[in-house]
Design an enzyme around this catalytic site. Structure first.
Site, PDB file in Angstrom:
ATOM      1  N   ASN A  89       0.861  -1.186   0.000  1.00  0.00           N
ATOM      2  CA  ASN A  89       0.000   0.000   0.000  1.00  0.00           C
ATOM      3  C   ASN A  89       0.896   1.235   0.000  1.00  0.00           C
ATOM      4  OD1 ASN A  89      -1.802   2.046   0.453  1.00  0.00           O
ATOM      5  ND2 ASN A  89      -2.364   1.403   2.537  1.00  0.00           N
ATOM      6  N   TRP A  90       0.931   1.912  -1.151  1.00  0.00           N
ATOM      7  CA  TRP A  90       1.846   3.059  -1.277  1.00  0.00           C
ATOM      8  C   TRP A  90       1.307   4.295  -0.574  1.00  0.00           C
ATOM      9  CZ3 TRP A  90       3.549   3.069  -7.185  1.00  0.00           C
ATOM     10  CH2 TRP A  90       4.154   1.846  -7.471  1.00  0.00           C
ATOM     11  N   LYS A  91       0.033   4.278  -0.184  1.00  0.00           N
ATOM     12  CA  LYS A  91      -0.605   5.461   0.431  1.00  0.00           C
ATOM     13  C   LYS A  91      -0.396   6.661  -0.505  1.00  0.00           C
ATOM     14  CE  LYS A  91      -0.102   3.222   4.836  1.00  0.00           C
ATOM     15  NZ  LYS A  91       0.004   3.322   6.287  1.00  0.00           N
TER      16      LYS A  91
ATOM     17  N   HIS B 210      -9.435   1.272   4.875  1.00  0.00           N
ATOM     18  CA  HIS B 210      -8.158   1.432   5.591  1.00  0.00           C
ATOM     19  C   HIS B 210      -8.369   2.346   6.801  1.00  0.00           C
ATOM     20  CE1 HIS B 210      -4.041   2.535   6.491  1.00  0.00           C
ATOM     21  NE2 HIS B 210      -3.698   1.427   5.855  1.00  0.00           N
TER      22      HIS B 210
ATOM     23  N   GLU C  82      -6.689   4.685   7.920  1.00  0.00           N
ATOM     24  CA  GLU C  82      -6.470   6.119   7.671  1.00  0.00           C
ATOM     25  C   GLU C  82      -7.707   6.760   7.064  1.00  0.00           C
ATOM     26  OE1 GLU C  82      -2.786   5.535   5.590  1.00  0.00           O
ATOM     27  OE2 GLU C  82      -1.846   4.993   7.495  1.00  0.00           O
TER      28      GLU C  82
ATOM     29  N   GLU D 267      -5.160  -4.811  10.631  1.00  0.00           N
ATOM     30  CA  GLU D 267      -4.128  -3.790  10.827  1.00  0.00           C
ATOM     31  C   GLU D 267      -4.390  -3.065  12.141  1.00  0.00           C
ATOM     32  OE1 GLU D 267      -2.250  -2.589   6.823  1.00  0.00           O
ATOM     33  OE2 GLU D 267      -3.986  -1.329   7.099  1.00  0.00           O
TER      34      GLU D 267
ATOM     35  N   GLY E 286       2.739   2.492  10.819  1.00  0.00           N
ATOM     36  CA  GLY E 286       3.671   3.607  10.662  1.00  0.00           C
ATOM     37  C   GLY E 286       4.392   3.984  11.945  1.00  0.00           C
TER      38      GLY E 286
ATOM     39  N   SER F   8       3.671  -1.953  10.275  1.00  0.00           N
ATOM     40  CA  SER F   8       5.134  -1.983  10.447  1.00  0.00           C
ATOM     41  C   SER F   8       5.750  -3.327  10.056  1.00  0.00           C
ATOM     42  CB  SER F   8       5.512  -1.592  11.884  1.00  0.00           C
ATOM     43  OG  SER F   8       5.104  -0.261  12.160  1.00  0.00           O
TER      44      SER F   8
ATOM     45  N   GLY G  50       2.974  -1.085   4.283  1.00  0.00           N
ATOM     46  CA  GLY G  50       2.981   0.342   3.953  1.00  0.00           C
ATOM     47  C   GLY G  50       4.391   0.808   3.618  1.00  0.00           C
ATOM     48  N   GLY G  51       5.036   1.459   4.572  1.00  0.00           N
ATOM     49  CA  GLY G  51       6.344   2.095   4.346  1.00  0.00           C
ATOM     50  C   GLY G  51       7.362   1.209   3.653  1.00  0.00           C
TER      51      GLY G  51
HETATM   52  P1  13P Z   1       3.168   0.543   7.667  1.00  0.00           P
HETATM   53  O1  13P Z   1       3.686  -0.742   7.077  1.00  0.00           O
HETATM   54  O2  13P Z   1       3.880   1.770   7.130  1.00  0.00           O
HETATM   55  O3  13P Z   1       3.089   0.506   9.152  1.00  0.00           O
HETATM   56  O4  13P Z   1       1.659   0.717   7.128  1.00  0.00           O
HETATM   57  C1  13P Z   1       0.788  -0.359   7.262  1.00  0.00           C
HETATM   58  C2  13P Z   1      -0.430  -0.053   6.498  1.00  0.00           C
HETATM   59  O5  13P Z   1      -1.201   0.814   6.861  1.00  0.00           O
HETATM   60  C3  13P Z   1      -0.676  -0.805   5.249  1.00  0.00           C
HETATM   61  O6  13P Z   1      -1.942  -0.554   4.751  1.00  0.00           O
END
Ligand code: 13P
Length: 232
Positions: free
Chosen positions: A6-8, A90, A92, A156, A162, A192, A213-214
């Site tokens: 997930n590149w956000k 998600h 967020e 999640e 994050g 993470s 994510g990251g």
């Molecule tokens: P991180 O891997 O950056 O913690 O993000 C997880 C996430 O929200 C994937 O959708």
């Protein structure tokens, strides 16, 4: 085993193109791989990854085919681009954009009906976990979903996203088993996930993949996580 990146809100068209060219050449092991770029980079990702087994997913979708919904994008628009699926719900979006269990359910239903695959996200906040409400929150979030062969769930925990604070493999396993007791679908872990912790998380019996994510923004670390999944 599914590993999704997930590149956000990262990577425009140029960066997405060079990432996807590198990804084509990377050793990803034997897992299903998906990338979820922002809307503006979806067409490029589909083009550059054409002819590979790597799927391209959006990060959200509206339930109507078209209409007066400023700022939204429809399933038909995604299908036209060659997008294979979408993330929905998600944390967020729930936290910052007023997404509710009801709108999550409508988005999931619309996407599945339109023939897209869906990763539906659930997970408790830190305050909810500390208050002993984790199972109640997961039950509420999962209760609006129905089994479907094109649906997977991503667990999640919001406190692990994050933050560098990954759930322990045991805690992830416990939550995944609980989610599966409510709805018998594959469950990805997110929060993470890094090359260093992926193998232990993915080795848990009810962890069916990862939503990263990251660490998915860098080809080397994303590929390393895919290979860790391949060995599990
Ligand atoms: P991180 O891997 O950056 O913690 O993000 C997880 C996430 O929200 C994937 O959708």
């Amino acid at each position: 085993m599914l590993i999704a990146g997930n590149w956000k809100m990262f990577k425009g068209v140029a960066e997405a193109a060079s990432f996807c060219h590198e990804l084509r050449e990377a050793d990803l092991g034997d897992v299903d791989v998906v990338v979820c770029p922002p809307y503006t980079a979806l067409a490029t990702a589909v083009q550059v990854l054409a002819g590979t087994d790597i799927g391209v997913f959006a990060q959200n979708v509206h339930w109507e085919d078209e209409g007066a919904f400023t700022g939204e994008v429809s399933n038909a628009m995604l299908r036209e681009l060659g997008v294979y699926g979408t993330i929905v719900g998600h944390s967020e979006r729930r936290q910052y954009f007023c997404e509710t269990d009801e709108t999550v359910a409508r988005r999931v239903e619309g996407a599945l009906a339109a023939g897209l695959h869906v990763i539906a996200c659930v997970g408790e906040t830190e305050a909810e976990r500390e208050a002993g409400e984790t199972e109640a929150v997961l039950r509420r979030q999962v209760s609006v979903l129905e089994p479907d062969e094109s649906l997977v769930i991503a667990y999640e925990p919001v406190w692990a996203i994050g933050t560098g604070r990954t759930a322990t493999p045991e805690l992830a396993q416990e939550a995944h088993a609980f989610v599966k007791s409510l709805l018998d679908l594959p469950v990805l872990y997110g929060g993470s996930v890094k090359p260093e912790n992926a193998a232990d998380l993915l080795a848990q019996p009810d962890v069916d993949g990862a939503l990263v994510g990251g660490a998915s923004l860098d080809v080397d670390s994303f590929a390393a996580i895919c290979r860790a999944g391949s060995r599990s």
